[in-house]
Write an enzyme that holds these catalytic residues in place. Structure first.
Site, PDB file in Angstrom:
ATOM      1  N   GLU A 130     -13.471   4.707   6.460  1.00 15.01           N
ATOM      2  CA  GLU A 130     -13.214   3.557   7.321  1.00 15.01           C
ATOM      3  C   GLU A 130     -14.236   3.451   8.459  1.00 15.01           C
ATOM      4  O   GLU A 130     -13.919   2.940   9.524  1.00 15.01           O
ATOM      5  CB  GLU A 130     -11.806   3.635   7.913  1.00 15.01           C
ATOM      6  CG  GLU A 130     -10.698   3.341   6.930  1.00 15.01           C
ATOM      7  CD  GLU A 130      -9.348   3.217   7.597  1.00 15.01           C
ATOM      8  OE1 GLU A 130      -8.695   2.171   7.427  1.00 15.01           O
ATOM      9  OE2 GLU A 130      -8.947   4.162   8.298  1.00 15.01           O
ATOM     10  N   GLY A 181       1.625   4.687   3.701  1.00 17.19           N
ATOM     11  CA  GLY A 181       2.643   3.761   3.218  1.00 17.19           C
ATOM     12  C   GLY A 181       3.770   4.466   2.493  1.00 17.19           C
ATOM     13  O   GLY A 181       4.952   4.137   2.677  1.00 17.19           O
ATOM     14  N   GLY A 200       0.841  -1.190   0.000  1.00 14.42           N
ATOM     15  CA  GLY A 200       0.000   0.000   0.000  1.00 14.42           C
ATOM     16  C   GLY A 200       0.875   1.237   0.000  1.00 14.42           C
ATOM     17  O   GLY A 200       1.727   1.398   0.879  1.00 14.42           O
ATOM     18  N   ALA A 201       0.708   2.114  -0.977  1.00 15.19           N
ATOM     19  CA  ALA A 201       1.515   3.339  -1.056  1.00 15.19           C
ATOM     20  C   ALA A 201       0.611   4.552  -1.143  1.00 15.19           C
ATOM     21  O   ALA A 201       0.797   5.446  -1.970  1.00 15.19           O
ATOM     22  CB  ALA A 201       2.476   3.283  -2.239  1.00 15.19           C
ATOM     23  N   GLY A 202      -0.427   4.559  -0.268  1.00 11.31           N
ATOM     24  CA  GLY A 202      -1.171   5.785  -0.048  1.00 11.31           C
ATOM     25  C   GLY A 202      -0.300   6.725   0.759  1.00 11.31           C
ATOM     26  O   GLY A 202       0.915   6.540   0.864  1.00 11.31           O
ATOM     27  N   ASN A 214      -5.866   1.248  11.274  1.00 11.56           N
ATOM     28  CA  ASN A 214      -6.592   1.724  12.447  1.00 11.56           C
ATOM     29  C   ASN A 214      -7.488   0.612  12.978  1.00 11.56           C
ATOM     30  O   ASN A 214      -7.834  -0.326  12.265  1.00 11.56           O
ATOM     31  CB  ASN A 214      -7.446   2.949  12.082  1.00 11.56           C
ATOM     32  CG  ASN A 214      -6.596   4.153  11.737  1.00 11.56           C
ATOM     33  OD1 ASN A 214      -5.581   4.409  12.378  1.00 11.56           O
ATOM     34  ND2 ASN A 214      -7.009   4.898  10.717  1.00 11.56           N
ATOM     35  N   LYS A 223      -4.791   4.500  20.518  1.00  5.46           N
ATOM     36  CA  LYS A 223      -4.937   5.090  19.183  1.00  5.46           C
ATOM     37  C   LYS A 223      -6.353   4.859  18.654  1.00  5.46           C
ATOM     38  O   LYS A 223      -6.979   5.766  18.081  1.00  5.46           O
ATOM     39  CB  LYS A 223      -3.904   4.472  18.241  1.00  5.46           C
ATOM     40  CG  LYS A 223      -4.133   4.751  16.734  1.00  5.46           C
ATOM     41  CD  LYS A 223      -3.855   6.181  16.363  1.00  5.46           C
ATOM     42  CE  LYS A 223      -4.189   6.505  14.913  1.00  5.46           C
ATOM     43  NZ  LYS A 223      -3.357   5.817  13.919  1.00  5.46           N
TER      44      LYS A 223
END
Length: 317
Positions: A277, A19, A14-16, A111, A194
């Site tokens: 989410e 990431g 994941g490269a959002g 999360n 968190k």
């Protein structure tokens, strides 16, 4: 540059914004880092490279190693799973394949809390570390990371005694990266803290459709956000995570400490018409509440308000 952790090969799945940021910081420090992404993101990274704009220092890397098929991935020690909660189900088969091929450990930065059990069932308890990330960042239209909070951190820790060595290797990286890579002994408690905070912060900013300044300046809105923290803290207690009154109040007070224009990633996604989410966070809390036969009326209300936006901007608007 000295090659820190040169023997540890890391794959960021994941490269959002999350990431790309933390993967970029590890790459900047000289680690062996590659990315597993979808075809569209792979093409964007090939064209634009990986670029970070950040108070912690800007960074650019044009030559990024990218994979789009799980079968391509070899010789990986650690997978940093940086997908959104609503992409977890489709990521699971890929994670299974990569772990099967490489024997890698997996550090999920999602999360919430439910994903731990989901991953443990898929690849084994000994393979899943505990962890989470703290950052306010987004991707711009070119796919560059825009980091807007003053700092950032990944916190991680062992959930199984077979994870001691990989945790020690990752901990050793901390002093060489322009972010915080912090090992925690009681990582589950930190994950819950968190989860508690983000459920409140993301819920209230998205429901208000306003940034953080309105939490501090509108007492009624702050009261709602504080009640979410109290409900989530009660839920944590049911799950065996004990928080002191002081710890709970610190989280509530923190809601008033953001820059007035700062906001949650969920609210940022809502502004862009992207999926939310809400099921992973608020829905997950309600499922845990049902398991313990307790009610979370404020969280249930926020869930009802946000649910229509789960898959992006509702049709017809």
């Amino acid at each position: 540059m000295r090659k820190v952790g040169a023997t540890m090969n890391i794959l960021v799945q994941g490269a959002g914004a999350l990431g790309a940021y933390f993967g970029g910081r590890l790459l900047e420090a000289g680690l062996n880092v590659s990315f597993f992404v979808r075809e569209r993101r792979a093409a964007q990274l090939a064209k634009e490279g990986l670029k970070i704009y950040s108070p912690e220092g800007n960074f650019e890397e044009r030559d990024v190693t990218v994979y789009t098929e799980a079968e391509q991935v070899k010789n990986i020690d650690l997978v940093i799973l940086a997908v959104k909660g609503y992409h977890l189900d489709q990521a699971i088969p890929q994670v299974q394949k990569i772990v099967e091929q490489t024997g890698a450990f997996v550090l999920p930065l999602l999360n919430g809390i439910e994903h731990l059990e989901t991953l443990q069932q898929a690849i084994g308890k000994e393979k899943v570390l505990g962890g989470f990330a703290s950052i306010i960042a987004t991707l711009n239209e070119q796919g560059y990371v825009e980091h807007t909070s003053g700092s950032s951190a990944v916190k991680f820790g062992a959930l199984h005694n077979e994870q001691t060595e990989i945790c020690a290797q990752l901990e050793a990286v901390h002093n060489d990266v322009k972010t915080n890579i912090l090992r925690e002994e009681n990582i589950l408690k930190h994950m819950w803290k968190k989860y508690i905070f983000i459920t409140s912060f993301s819920g209230i900013t998205s429901a208000m459709q306003l940034p953080a300044g309105f939490i501090a300046s509108t007492e009624a809105s702050f009261a709602v956000a504080r009640k979410v923290i109290l409900e989530m803290s009660m839920l944590a207690n049911k799950e065996g995570i004990i928080l002191t009154e002081q710890e709970v109040e610190v989280m509530a007070t923190r809601l008033k400490g953001f820059h007035k224009e700062a906001t949650s990633s969920m609210h940022q996604d809502m502004r862009k018409g992207l999926p939310l989410e809400v099921e992973h966070l608020h829905g997950g809390a309600l499922r845990l509440a049902a398991k313990h036969a307790v009610t979370l009326p404020v969280i249930e209300t926020l869930y009802g308000i946000l649910k229509p936006y789960e898959n992006g901007k509702p049709s017809g608007l």
